[in-house]
Scaffold this motif. Structure first.
Motif, PDB file in Angstrom:
ATOM      1  N   PRO A   1       4.603  16.876  17.865  1.00  0.00           N
ATOM      2  CA  PRO A   1       6.083  17.353  17.455  1.00  0.00           C
ATOM      3  C   PRO A   1       5.869  18.116  16.677  1.00  0.00           C
ATOM      4  O   PRO A   1       5.635  18.553  15.384  1.00  0.00           O
ATOM      5  N   PRO A   2       6.859  19.235  16.306  1.00  0.00           N
ATOM      6  CA  PRO A   2       6.804  20.558  15.592  1.00  0.00           C
ATOM      7  C   PRO A   2       7.064  19.951  14.033  1.00  0.00           C
ATOM      8  O   PRO A   2       6.681  20.724  13.495  1.00  0.00           O
ATOM      9  N   TRP A   3       7.364  18.767  13.646  1.00  0.00           N
ATOM     10  CA  TRP A   3       7.428  18.865  12.263  1.00  0.00           C
ATOM     11  C   TRP A   3       5.912  17.809  11.775  1.00  0.00           C
ATOM     12  O   TRP A   3       6.214  17.584  10.248  1.00  0.00           O
ATOM     13  N   GLN A   4       5.099  17.893  12.502  1.00  0.00           N
ATOM     14  CA  GLN A   4       4.189  16.873  12.263  1.00  0.00           C
ATOM     15  C   GLN A   4       3.177  18.203  11.043  1.00  0.00           C
ATOM     16  O   GLN A   4       3.047  19.221  11.762  1.00  0.00           O
ATOM     17  N   TRP A   5       2.809  17.373  10.243  1.00  0.00           N
ATOM     18  CA  TRP A   5       1.225  18.671   9.368  1.00  0.00           C
ATOM     19  C   TRP A   5       0.292  19.168  10.575  1.00  0.00           C
ATOM     20  O   TRP A   5       0.011  18.507  11.155  1.00  0.00           O
ATOM     21  N   ARG A   6       0.042  20.498  10.105  1.00  0.00           N
ATOM     22  CA  ARG A   6      -0.942  20.769  10.745  1.00  0.00           C
ATOM     23  C   ARG A   6      -1.277  21.692   9.646  1.00  0.00           C
ATOM     24  O   ARG A   6      -1.020  22.829   9.521  1.00  0.00           O
TER      25      ARG A   6
ATOM     26  N   HIS B   1       1.372  10.478  11.407  1.00  0.00           N
ATOM     27  CA  HIS B   1       2.363  10.207  13.099  1.00  0.00           C
ATOM     28  C   HIS B   1       3.446   9.317  11.790  1.00  0.00           C
ATOM     29  O   HIS B   1       4.302  10.075  11.530  1.00  0.00           O
ATOM     30  N   ALA B   2       2.571   8.136  11.304  1.00  0.00           N
ATOM     31  CA  ALA B   2       3.553   8.233  10.034  1.00  0.00           C
ATOM     32  C   ALA B   2       3.946   8.709   9.180  1.00  0.00           C
ATOM     33  O   ALA B   2       5.346   8.369   8.610  1.00  0.00           O
ATOM     34  N   ASN B   3       3.754   9.694   8.369  1.00  0.00           N
ATOM     35  CA  ASN B   3       4.037  10.321   7.452  1.00  0.00           C
ATOM     36  C   ASN B   3       5.169  11.359   8.508  1.00  0.00           C
ATOM     37  O   ASN B   3       6.615  11.346   7.288  1.00  0.00           O
TER      38      ASN B   3
ATOM     39  N   GLN C   1       0.699  -0.630   0.194  1.00  0.00           N
ATOM     40  CA  GLN C   1      -0.647   0.548   0.391  1.00  0.00           C
ATOM     41  C   GLN C   1       1.337   1.211  -0.388  1.00  0.00           C
ATOM     42  O   GLN C   1       1.333   1.547   0.558  1.00  0.00           O
ATOM     43  N   GLU C   2       0.720   2.404  -1.191  1.00  0.00           N
ATOM     44  CA  GLU C   2       1.065   3.096  -0.676  1.00  0.00           C
ATOM     45  C   GLU C   2       0.781   4.521   0.494  1.00  0.00           C
ATOM     46  O   GLU C   2      -0.475   4.014   0.176  1.00  0.00           O
ATOM     47  N   MET C   3       1.269   5.241   1.015  1.00  0.00           N
ATOM     48  CA  MET C   3       1.304   5.291   2.110  1.00  0.00           C
ATOM     49  C   MET C   3       0.757   6.969   1.727  1.00  0.00           C
ATOM     50  O   MET C   3       0.540   7.256   1.150  1.00  0.00           O
ATOM     51  N   PRO C   4      -0.761   7.045   2.732  1.00  0.00           N
ATOM     52  CA  PRO C   4      -1.744   8.475   2.549  1.00  0.00           C
ATOM     53  C   PRO C   4      -1.060   9.148   3.437  1.00  0.00           C
ATOM     54  O   PRO C   4       0.275   8.812   3.736  1.00  0.00           O
ATOM     55  N   LEU C   5      -0.811  10.309   2.881  1.00  0.00           N
ATOM     56  CA  LEU C   5      -0.638  11.725   3.290  1.00  0.00           C
ATOM     57  C   LEU C   5      -1.955  12.179   3.995  1.00  0.00           C
ATOM     58  O   LEU C   5      -2.852  12.796   3.171  1.00  0.00           O
ATOM     59  N   GLN C   6      -1.971  12.988   5.248  1.00  0.00           N
ATOM     60  CA  GLN C   6      -2.616  13.669   5.789  1.00  0.00           C
ATOM     61  C   GLN C   6      -2.986  14.823   5.324  1.00  0.00           C
ATOM     62  O   GLN C   6      -4.487  15.059   5.426  1.00  0.00           O
ATOM     63  N   GLN C   7      -2.005  15.309   4.695  1.00  0.00           N
ATOM     64  CA  GLN C   7      -3.836  16.724   4.220  1.00  0.00           C
ATOM     65  C   GLN C   7      -4.169  16.348   2.920  1.00  0.00           C
ATOM     66  O   GLN C   7      -5.088  17.255   2.516  1.00  0.00           O
TER      67      GLN C   7
END
Length: 424
Positions: free
Chosen positions: A205-210, A349-351, A83-89
Protein backbone atom coordinates in the motif's frame (compact mmCIF):
# COMPACT_ATOMS: atom_id res chain seq x y z
CA UNK A 1 4.63 -9.66 -26.19
CA UNK A 2 5.98 -12.72 -24.40
CA UNK A 3 6.27 -12.48 -20.61
CA UNK A 4 8.13 -14.93 -18.38
CA UNK A 5 7.25 -15.01 -14.66
CA UNK A 6 9.79 -16.46 -12.22
CA UNK A 7 8.32 -16.94 -8.73
CA UNK A 8 10.06 -18.25 -5.67
CA UNK A 9 9.32 -21.91 -4.94
CA UNK A 10 6.61 -20.87 -2.52
CA UNK A 11 2.88 -21.06 -3.26
CA UNK A 12 2.11 -17.85 -1.37
CA UNK A 13 4.52 -15.90 -3.61
CA UNK A 14 3.05 -17.47 -6.73
CA UNK A 15 -0.43 -16.38 -5.64
CA UNK A 16 0.71 -12.76 -5.38
CA UNK A 17 1.92 -12.94 -9.00
CA UNK A 18 -1.02 -14.86 -10.48
CA UNK A 19 -3.51 -11.97 -10.98
CA UNK A 20 -0.94 -10.01 -13.01
CA UNK A 21 -0.09 -13.11 -15.04
CA UNK A 22 -3.77 -13.54 -15.89
CA UNK A 23 -4.19 -9.84 -16.66
CA UNK A 24 -1.38 -10.08 -19.20
CA UNK A 25 -2.81 -13.27 -20.64
CA UNK A 26 -6.32 -11.85 -21.06
CA UNK A 27 -4.79 -8.75 -22.68
CA UNK A 28 -3.49 -11.07 -25.38
CA UNK A 29 0.11 -11.55 -24.29
CA UNK A 30 1.83 -14.93 -24.05
CA UNK A 31 2.69 -15.93 -20.49
CA UNK A 32 4.90 -18.66 -19.05
CA UNK A 33 5.76 -19.38 -15.44
CA UNK A 34 9.14 -20.94 -14.64
CA UNK A 35 10.10 -22.12 -11.18
CA UNK A 36 11.65 -24.95 -9.24
CA UNK A 37 9.71 -28.23 -9.32
CA UNK A 38 8.23 -27.82 -5.81
CA UNK A 39 5.41 -25.58 -7.00
CA UNK A 40 4.69 -27.14 -10.40
CA UNK A 41 1.31 -28.40 -9.14
CA UNK A 42 0.47 -24.95 -7.75
CA UNK A 43 1.30 -23.34 -11.10
CA UNK A 44 -1.06 -25.78 -12.83
CA UNK A 45 -3.75 -25.06 -10.23
CA UNK A 46 -3.37 -21.37 -11.06
CA UNK A 47 -4.19 -22.18 -14.68
CA UNK A 48 -0.73 -22.17 -16.27
CA UNK A 49 1.62 -24.83 -17.63
CA UNK A 50 4.80 -24.83 -15.50
CA UNK A 51 8.31 -24.79 -16.86
CA UNK A 52 10.60 -26.41 -14.31
CA UNK A 53 14.08 -24.94 -13.75
CA UNK A 54 16.74 -25.99 -11.28
CA UNK A 55 16.26 -28.87 -8.88
CA UNK A 56 13.97 -29.69 -5.98
CA UNK A 57 15.28 -28.26 -2.74
CA UNK A 58 15.39 -30.97 -0.10
CA UNK A 59 15.13 -28.43 2.71
CA UNK A 60 14.77 -24.72 3.27
CA UNK A 61 17.98 -23.06 4.51
CA UNK A 62 18.22 -21.65 8.00
CA UNK A 63 18.03 -18.15 6.57
CA UNK A 64 17.43 -15.30 9.00
CA UNK A 65 19.45 -12.16 8.29
CA UNK A 66 21.29 -10.91 11.35
CA UNK A 67 20.68 -14.00 13.49
CA UNK A 68 23.22 -14.56 16.25
CA UNK A 69 23.85 -17.57 18.46
CA UNK A 70 22.62 -15.74 21.54
CA UNK A 71 19.27 -15.09 19.84
CA UNK A 72 18.40 -18.73 19.40
CA UNK A 73 16.08 -19.02 22.43
CA UNK A 74 12.76 -17.27 23.12
CA UNK A 75 12.97 -14.24 25.37
CA UNK A 76 11.22 -14.47 28.74
CA UNK A 77 9.07 -11.41 29.27
CA UNK A 78 8.33 -10.14 32.75
CA UNK A 79 4.63 -10.10 33.72
CA UNK A 80 2.96 -7.04 32.23
CA UNK A 81 5.88 -6.14 29.97
CA UNK A 82 5.22 -5.41 26.31
CA UNK A 83 7.67 -5.38 23.43
CA UNK A 84 8.08 -1.99 21.84
CA UNK A 85 7.16 -2.07 18.16
CA UNK A 86 10.30 -2.10 15.99
CA UNK A 87 10.40 0.06 12.86
CA UNK A 88 11.20 -1.16 9.36
CA UNK A 89 13.48 1.81 8.72
CA UNK A 90 15.68 0.68 11.62
CA UNK A 91 16.63 -2.60 9.88
CA UNK A 92 19.81 -1.01 8.54
CA UNK A 93 20.74 0.84 11.72
CA UNK A 94 22.92 -1.93 13.23
CA UNK A 95 24.88 -4.72 11.54
CA UNK A 96 23.69 -3.85 8.05
CA UNK A 97 26.67 -5.51 6.33
CA UNK A 98 26.20 -8.74 8.28
CA UNK A 99 22.49 -8.77 7.43
CA UNK A 100 23.20 -8.14 3.76
CA UNK A 101 25.83 -10.89 3.75
CA UNK A 102 23.38 -13.39 5.21
CA UNK A 103 20.70 -12.29 2.77
CA UNK A 104 23.00 -12.74 -0.21
CA UNK A 105 24.01 -16.17 1.05
CA UNK A 106 20.37 -17.16 1.39
CA UNK A 107 19.45 -15.82 -2.04
CA UNK A 108 22.30 -17.85 -3.54
CA UNK A 109 20.70 -20.98 -2.12
CA UNK A 110 17.44 -20.05 -3.84
CA UNK A 111 19.17 -19.25 -7.18
CA UNK A 112 21.60 -22.05 -7.88
CA UNK A 113 23.96 -22.25 -10.85
CA UNK A 114 21.74 -24.98 -12.32
CA UNK A 115 18.66 -22.76 -12.07
CA UNK A 116 20.49 -19.84 -13.69
CA UNK A 117 21.68 -22.08 -16.53
CA UNK A 118 18.18 -23.45 -17.09
CA UNK A 119 16.71 -19.93 -17.20
CA UNK A 120 19.36 -18.75 -19.66
CA UNK A 121 18.55 -21.70 -21.92
CA UNK A 122 14.79 -21.06 -21.59
CA UNK A 123 15.08 -17.35 -22.39
CA UNK A 124 17.33 -17.99 -25.38
CA UNK A 125 14.93 -20.61 -26.72
CA UNK A 126 11.58 -18.89 -26.03
CA UNK A 127 12.82 -15.29 -26.47
CA UNK A 128 10.49 -13.44 -24.06
CA UNK A 129 10.27 -9.67 -24.23
CA UNK A 130 9.96 -9.27 -20.46
CA UNK A 131 10.97 -11.25 -17.38
CA UNK A 132 9.01 -10.56 -14.17
CA UNK A 133 10.74 -11.99 -11.14
CA UNK A 134 10.03 -12.58 -7.48
CA UNK A 135 12.20 -10.14 -5.53
CA UNK A 136 13.92 -13.11 -3.84
CA UNK A 137 14.92 -14.96 -7.03
CA UNK A 138 18.10 -13.41 -8.46
CA UNK A 139 18.56 -16.19 -11.02
CA UNK A 140 15.96 -14.32 -13.12
CA UNK A 141 17.62 -10.90 -13.51
CA UNK A 142 20.97 -12.59 -14.06
CA UNK A 143 19.54 -14.68 -16.90
CA UNK A 144 17.68 -11.68 -18.33
CA UNK A 145 20.87 -9.60 -18.25
CA UNK A 146 22.82 -12.35 -20.03
CA UNK A 147 20.17 -12.55 -22.73
CA UNK A 148 19.53 -8.81 -23.10
CA UNK A 149 15.86 -8.96 -22.08
CA UNK A 150 13.89 -6.35 -20.14
CA UNK A 151 13.19 -7.39 -16.54
CA UNK A 152 11.40 -6.12 -13.45
CA UNK A 153 10.97 -7.19 -9.84
CA UNK A 154 7.66 -7.99 -8.23
CA UNK A 155 7.98 -7.00 -4.58
CA UNK A 156 6.98 -9.49 -1.89
CA UNK A 157 7.43 -7.05 0.97
CA UNK A 158 9.53 -3.97 1.79
CA UNK A 159 12.58 -3.30 -0.36
CA UNK A 160 15.05 -4.39 2.31
CA UNK A 161 17.76 -5.24 -0.24
CA UNK A 162 17.90 -1.59 -1.33
CA UNK A 163 17.67 -0.44 2.28
CA UNK A 164 20.68 -2.53 3.33
CA UNK A 165 22.75 -1.85 0.21
CA UNK A 166 22.30 1.89 0.68
CA UNK A 167 23.45 1.56 4.29
CA UNK A 168 26.55 -0.47 3.35
CA UNK A 169 27.58 1.53 0.30
CA UNK A 170 30.98 2.40 1.82
CA UNK A 171 31.59 -1.00 3.42
CA UNK A 172 31.03 -3.45 0.60
CA UNK A 173 28.33 -5.15 -1.45
CA UNK A 174 27.92 -8.90 -0.80
CA UNK A 175 25.19 -9.08 -3.45
CA UNK A 176 27.60 -7.78 -6.10
CA UNK A 177 30.34 -10.08 -4.77
CA UNK A 178 28.05 -13.05 -5.41
CA UNK A 179 26.48 -12.06 -8.73
CA UNK A 180 29.37 -10.34 -10.55
CA UNK A 181 31.44 -13.53 -11.03
CA UNK A 182 28.33 -15.43 -12.14
CA UNK A 183 27.63 -12.82 -14.82
CA UNK A 184 31.28 -12.71 -15.87
CA UNK A 185 31.08 -16.44 -16.51
CA UNK A 186 28.45 -15.66 -19.17
CA UNK A 187 30.41 -12.75 -20.61
CA UNK A 188 28.22 -10.13 -18.95
CA UNK A 189 28.61 -7.57 -16.16
CA UNK A 190 26.82 -6.71 -12.93
CA UNK A 191 24.90 -3.43 -12.75
CA UNK A 192 22.23 -1.91 -10.51
CA UNK A 193 19.43 -3.24 -12.70
CA UNK A 194 20.44 -6.78 -11.72
CA UNK A 195 20.19 -5.88 -8.03
CA UNK A 196 16.85 -4.05 -8.04
CA UNK A 197 15.29 -4.61 -11.45
CA UNK A 198 14.94 -2.10 -14.24
CA UNK A 199 11.75 -1.20 -12.41
CA UNK A 200 9.76 -2.73 -9.55
CA UNK A 201 6.09 -3.69 -9.46
CA UNK A 202 4.97 -2.95 -5.91
CA UNK A 203 1.73 -4.38 -4.46
CA UNK A 204 2.37 -2.85 -1.04
CA UNK A 205 0.00 0.00 0.00
CA UNK A 206 1.11 3.59 -0.64
CA UNK A 207 1.31 4.40 3.10
CA UNK A 208 3.85 1.66 3.81
CA UNK A 209 7.48 2.70 4.30
CA UNK A 210 9.87 2.13 1.39
CA UNK A 211 13.38 3.37 0.60
CA UNK A 212 13.98 6.07 -1.97
CA UNK A 213 15.69 5.29 -5.23
CA UNK A 214 14.10 2.42 -7.18
CA UNK A 215 11.39 3.02 -9.78
CA UNK A 216 8.24 1.59 -8.18
CA UNK A 217 5.14 0.88 -10.27
CA UNK A 218 2.21 0.56 -7.84
CA UNK A 219 -0.31 -2.24 -8.35
CA UNK A 220 -3.41 -3.13 -6.39
CA UNK A 221 -3.02 -6.56 -4.76
CA UNK A 222 -5.82 -8.92 -5.80
CA UNK A 223 -6.51 -11.88 -3.47
CA UNK A 224 -5.83 -15.21 -5.14
CA UNK A 225 -6.59 -18.57 -3.57
CA UNK A 226 -5.75 -22.12 -4.63
CA UNK A 227 -8.68 -24.36 -5.61
CA UNK A 228 -10.94 -24.99 -2.60
CA UNK A 229 -14.55 -25.54 -1.62
CA UNK A 230 -16.49 -23.30 0.73
CA UNK A 231 -17.29 -25.32 3.87
CA UNK A 232 -20.94 -25.63 4.90
CA UNK A 233 -20.39 -23.95 8.28
CA UNK A 234 -19.23 -20.79 6.53
CA UNK A 235 -22.65 -20.48 4.87
CA UNK A 236 -24.51 -20.54 8.18
CA UNK A 237 -25.59 -17.40 10.08
CA UNK A 238 -23.08 -16.21 12.68
CA UNK A 239 -24.13 -16.17 16.32
CA UNK A 240 -21.18 -14.13 17.60
CA UNK A 241 -18.11 -12.27 16.29
CA UNK A 242 -15.57 -14.33 14.37
CA UNK A 243 -11.77 -14.11 14.53
CA UNK A 244 -9.37 -15.75 12.08
CA UNK A 245 -6.12 -17.12 13.50
CA UNK A 246 -3.58 -18.11 10.84
CA UNK A 247 0.14 -18.36 10.16
CA UNK A 248 -0.36 -18.42 6.40
CA UNK A 249 0.97 -20.89 3.86
CA UNK A 250 4.66 -20.19 4.45
CA UNK A 251 4.63 -21.23 8.11
CA UNK A 252 2.95 -24.62 7.96
CA UNK A 253 6.12 -26.71 8.26
CA UNK A 254 6.80 -26.01 11.91
CA UNK A 255 10.38 -24.75 11.49
CA UNK A 256 10.34 -23.06 14.88
CA UNK A 257 10.33 -19.47 13.60
CA UNK A 258 6.66 -18.72 14.18
CA UNK A 259 4.66 -18.24 17.36
CA UNK A 260 3.88 -21.57 19.10
CA UNK A 261 0.42 -22.84 18.18
CA UNK A 262 -0.37 -23.74 21.79
CA UNK A 263 0.39 -20.18 22.96
CA UNK A 264 -1.82 -18.66 20.26
CA UNK A 265 -4.74 -20.95 21.09
CA UNK A 266 -4.32 -20.32 24.81
CA UNK A 267 -4.43 -16.56 24.26
CA UNK A 268 -7.72 -16.65 22.31
CA UNK A 269 -9.42 -19.19 24.57
CA UNK A 270 -11.04 -16.58 26.79
CA UNK A 271 -12.53 -14.23 24.20
CA UNK A 272 -16.25 -14.14 23.43
CA UNK A 273 -15.86 -14.95 19.75
CA UNK A 274 -15.72 -17.88 17.38
CA UNK A 275 -12.07 -18.43 16.45
CA UNK A 276 -11.30 -20.08 13.11
CA UNK A 277 -7.73 -21.42 13.27
CA UNK A 278 -6.21 -22.51 9.95
CA UNK A 279 -3.67 -24.99 11.31
CA UNK A 280 -2.56 -28.29 9.84
CA UNK A 281 -1.81 -31.50 11.74
CA UNK A 282 1.88 -30.67 12.16
CA UNK A 283 1.08 -27.31 13.71
CA UNK A 284 -1.34 -29.00 16.12
CA UNK A 285 1.05 -31.78 17.13
CA UNK A 286 1.92 -30.15 20.48
CA UNK A 287 -1.67 -29.12 21.32
CA UNK A 288 -3.32 -31.33 23.95
CA UNK A 289 -6.75 -29.72 23.98
CA UNK A 290 -8.58 -27.22 21.80
CA UNK A 291 -10.42 -24.33 23.50
CA UNK A 292 -14.19 -24.61 23.21
CA UNK A 293 -14.45 -21.42 21.11
CA UNK A 294 -11.94 -22.60 18.47
CA UNK A 295 -12.76 -24.36 15.21
CA UNK A 296 -9.67 -25.77 13.46
CA UNK A 297 -9.63 -26.12 9.68
CA UNK A 298 -6.64 -27.17 7.61
CA UNK A 299 -7.43 -24.65 4.89
CA UNK A 300 -10.18 -22.25 3.94
CA UNK A 301 -9.83 -19.45 1.35
CA UNK A 302 -9.12 -16.24 3.25
CA UNK A 303 -10.93 -14.19 0.61
CA UNK A 304 -14.10 -16.05 1.64
CA UNK A 305 -13.43 -16.35 5.37
CA UNK A 306 -12.17 -12.86 6.21
CA UNK A 307 -15.29 -10.92 5.11
CA UNK A 308 -17.11 -12.75 7.93
CA UNK A 309 -14.45 -11.84 10.53
CA UNK A 310 -14.13 -8.98 13.00
CA UNK A 311 -10.34 -9.42 13.25
CA UNK A 312 -7.49 -11.55 11.95
CA UNK A 313 -4.43 -12.61 13.93
CA UNK A 314 -1.53 -13.58 11.67
CA UNK A 315 2.21 -13.67 11.02
CA UNK A 316 2.32 -10.62 8.76
CA UNK A 317 2.87 -12.37 5.42
CA UNK A 318 2.19 -10.31 2.30
CA UNK A 319 -0.66 -12.50 1.04
CA UNK A 320 -2.61 -12.55 4.30
CA UNK A 321 -1.91 -8.86 4.90
CA UNK A 322 -3.16 -7.83 1.45
CA UNK A 323 -6.24 -10.05 1.61
CA UNK A 324 -7.19 -8.60 5.00
CA UNK A 325 -6.77 -5.08 3.58
CA UNK A 326 -9.04 -5.99 0.68
CA UNK A 327 -11.65 -7.36 3.12
CA UNK A 328 -11.39 -4.36 5.50
CA UNK A 329 -10.56 -6.57 8.50
CA UNK A 330 -8.51 -5.20 11.45
CA UNK A 331 -5.20 -7.06 11.76
CA UNK A 332 -3.10 -8.16 14.72
CA UNK A 333 0.40 -9.08 13.59
CA UNK A 334 2.77 -11.51 15.32
CA UNK A 335 5.91 -11.80 13.16
CA UNK A 336 8.23 -14.77 13.35
CA UNK A 337 11.38 -14.80 15.43
CA UNK A 338 12.95 -11.39 15.86
CA UNK A 339 16.25 -12.00 14.05
CA UNK A 340 14.70 -11.88 10.59
CA UNK A 341 11.22 -10.39 10.58
CA UNK A 342 12.15 -6.93 9.30
CA UNK A 343 13.45 -8.58 6.16
CA UNK A 344 10.26 -10.34 5.11
CA UNK A 345 7.72 -7.57 5.65
CA UNK A 346 5.70 -8.14 8.84
CA UNK A 347 7.23 -5.18 10.66
CA UNK A 348 6.59 -2.81 7.75
CA UNK A 349 2.99 -4.08 7.56
CA UNK A 350 2.50 -3.69 11.31
CA UNK A 351 4.07 -0.21 11.35
CA UNK A 352 1.68 1.04 8.71
CA UNK A 353 -1.42 -0.61 10.14
CA UNK A 354 -0.80 0.72 13.64
CA UNK A 355 -0.04 4.21 12.36
CA UNK A 356 -3.25 4.09 10.31
CA UNK A 357 -5.29 2.85 13.28
CA UNK A 358 -6.28 -0.36 11.46
CA UNK A 359 -4.31 -2.93 13.43
CA UNK A 360 -1.80 -3.75 16.12
CA UNK A 361 1.75 -5.05 16.38
CA UNK A 362 1.34 -7.57 19.21
CA UNK A 363 4.90 -8.90 19.58
CA UNK A 364 7.27 -11.05 17.62
CA UNK A 365 7.28 -14.80 18.28
CA UNK A 366 10.19 -14.49 20.72
CA UNK A 367 8.50 -11.85 22.88
CA UNK A 368 4.88 -13.02 22.63
CA UNK A 369 2.81 -13.50 25.76
CA UNK A 370 -0.77 -14.72 25.82
CA UNK A 371 -1.67 -11.66 27.91
CA UNK A 372 -0.43 -9.30 25.17
CA UNK A 373 -2.42 -11.03 22.46
CA UNK A 374 -5.57 -11.27 24.58
CA UNK A 375 -5.30 -7.58 25.50
CA UNK A 376 -4.85 -6.40 21.91
CA UNK A 377 -7.57 -8.67 20.57
CA UNK A 378 -10.05 -7.41 23.18
CA UNK A 379 -9.16 -3.83 22.24
CA UNK A 380 -9.61 -4.37 18.49
CA UNK A 381 -12.94 -6.17 18.95
CA UNK A 382 -14.29 -3.49 21.30
CA UNK A 383 -13.09 -0.28 19.60
CA UNK A 384 -15.05 0.42 16.37
CA UNK A 385 -12.32 2.73 15.07
CA UNK A 386 -10.22 -0.26 14.00
CA UNK A 387 -12.97 -1.44 11.65
CA UNK A 388 -13.67 2.11 10.45
CA UNK A 389 -10.01 2.69 9.63
CA UNK A 390 -9.76 -0.71 7.93
CA UNK A 391 -12.72 0.23 5.73
CA UNK A 392 -11.03 3.56 4.92
CA UNK A 393 -7.84 1.77 3.87
CA UNK A 394 -9.85 -0.56 1.68
CA UNK A 395 -11.46 2.40 -0.08
CA UNK A 396 -8.03 3.94 -0.60
CA UNK A 397 -6.51 0.74 -1.99
CA UNK A 398 -9.26 0.52 -4.61
CA UNK A 399 -7.78 3.67 -6.13
CA UNK A 400 -4.45 1.95 -6.84
CA UNK A 401 -4.11 0.70 -10.46
CA UNK A 402 -5.25 -2.90 -10.90
CA UNK A 403 -3.23 -5.53 -12.79
CA UNK A 404 -5.36 -4.75 -15.86
CA UNK A 405 -4.66 -1.02 -15.50
CA UNK A 406 -0.86 -1.35 -15.52
CA UNK A 407 -0.60 -3.46 -18.68
CA UNK A 408 0.00 -0.37 -20.88
CA UNK A 409 2.67 0.78 -18.41
CA UNK A 410 4.44 -2.58 -18.64
CA UNK A 411 4.24 -2.52 -22.44
CA UNK A 412 5.77 0.98 -22.53
CA UNK A 413 8.57 0.14 -20.08
CA UNK A 414 9.37 -3.07 -21.93
CA UNK A 415 9.81 -1.10 -25.16
CA UNK A 416 12.06 1.40 -23.36
CA UNK A 417 14.28 -1.13 -21.60
CA UNK A 418 14.20 -4.09 -23.96
CA UNK A 419 17.52 -4.58 -25.72
CA UNK A 420 17.02 -8.17 -26.76
CA UNK A 421 14.57 -10.04 -28.96
CA UNK A 422 11.12 -8.61 -29.67
CA UNK A 423 9.21 -11.38 -31.38
CA UNK A 424 5.60 -10.44 -30.64
Amino acid sequence: MKVLFVPHANRAHLHIMAPLAWALRTAGHEVRIASQPEIADAIMAAGFVPTEVGQVRTAMPDFYPGRRADEAQPIVMAPGDRQEMPLQQDLSRDGALEKLSRASWGFALFSTEAMIADLVDLIRAWQPDLVLWDSMVYAAPVAAKVCGVAQARIMMGPDAITQLRQATRDEGDPLRDWLAPVLEGYGSRFDEDVAVGQWSIDPMPPWQWRPEGPHFVPIRPIPFNPPARIPDWLRQPQERPRVCLTLGESHRNGRGTEAPTSDLLDAVSGIDAEVIATFNAKQLATVDRLPSNVRVVDFVPLSVLLPTCSAVVHHGGAGTFSTALDCAVPQLIIPGTHWGFQWWGPVAHANGLQQQGAGRFVADADHLTKEALAEDLALVLKDPSFRENSERLRREITGVPTPNDIIPVLEKLTREYGAGPTTS
